[in-house]
Design an enzyme around this catalytic site. Structure first.
Site, PDB file in Angstrom:
ATOM      1  N   GLY A 240       0.817  -1.198   0.000  1.00 39.13           N
ATOM      2  CA  GLY A 240       0.000   0.000   0.000  1.00 39.13           C
ATOM      3  C   GLY A 240       0.852   1.250   0.000  1.00 39.13           C
ATOM      4  O   GLY A 240       2.031   1.217  -0.354  1.00 39.13           O
ATOM      5  N   CYS A 241       0.266   2.363   0.379  1.00 38.28           N
ATOM      6  CA  CYS A 241       0.965   3.649   0.378  1.00 38.28           C
ATOM      7  C   CYS A 241       2.300   3.536   1.106  1.00 38.28           C
ATOM      8  O   CYS A 241       2.362   3.120   2.262  1.00 38.28           O
ATOM      9  CB  CYS A 241       0.099   4.713   1.039  1.00 38.28           C
ATOM     10  SG  CYS A 241       0.908   6.323   1.150  1.00 38.28           S
TER      11      CYS A 241
END
Length: 217
Positions: free
Chosen positions: A57-58
């Site tokens: 993810g981020c």
């Protein structure tokens, strides 16, 4: 922060990229003070240290978690797993590079093992979500373990099996984590490196199952 494509694109549809980076990186890690792209093979990290790559993810919040782990020598964020050479963040966000946001971790295996890092990896994101993490949707947010050695691959696959069985027992679907040999790591722009140290109240995506790794593993 929100990717536009939830499917990998055919190579002929991806962006061409460029032959070299458009920017210069800082020499040192903003928090740890070590070489940003420390490499034991190049003598910029102590002999015997190892390198591991994670997509979860981020990369802002993910990097912050990894640099806080005792035994981690350096971290850097970048783009991996796609086809576009030396992409920019804006290009990755189009979904037309096939890269995922990744964290590069250099660590001392006498203080923290690769298995320990993989276990933490599974605990801090949801590896069942495919091309997303929480509200972040797109191929750049997919889960990935890019393995540098046969030993890392064996460990990654075994721990994926163990965690998969544990979360299935709790009602989750199959793990979608991509496991393969390390593809080229393209460092992200300087503004993304150790982002949450310079912007403490910045965005963190910690979508996760809430299920700890089984203690017996």
């Amino acid at each position: 922060m929100f990717g536009r494509s939830a499917a990998l694109q055919p190579a002929e549809r991806t962006l061409p990229g460029r032959a070299e980076e458009l920017f210069d990186l800082p020499a040192a890690h903003r928090v740890l003070g070590t070489p940003l792209l420390a490499d034991p093979a190049a003598g910029t990290a102590p002999e015997g240290f190892e390198v591991a790559y994670f997509g979860l993810g981020c990369f802002w919040g993910a990097e912050e978690i990894f640099w806080q782990i005792p035994g981690v020598y350096a971290t850097a964020v970048g783009y991996q797993g796609g086809t576009t050479p030396h992409p920019t963040y804006d290009e990755v966000c189009t979904g037309l590079t096939n890269h995922t946001e990744a964290v590069r971790v250099v660590f001392d295996p006498s203080k923290v093992s690769y298995a320990d890092l993989v276990k933490r990896f599974f605990e801090i994101h949801d590896p069942t979500q495919g091309m997303r993490q929480g509200n972040d949707v797109g191929t750049q947010y997919r889960s990935a373990l890019y393995v540098a050695t046969a030993e890392q691959e064996a460990t990654a696959r075994e721990l994926t099996r163990i965690y998969g069985e544990e979360i299935a027992r709790r009602g989750y679907g199959e793990i979608t984590t991509e496991i393969r040999e390390v593809p080229t790591f393209y460092p992200a722009e300087p503004a993304h490196q150790q982002y949450l140290d310079r912007v403490p109240n910045g965005y963190r995506c910690h979508a996760n199952t809430g299920i700890p790794f089984p203690e017996t593993a």
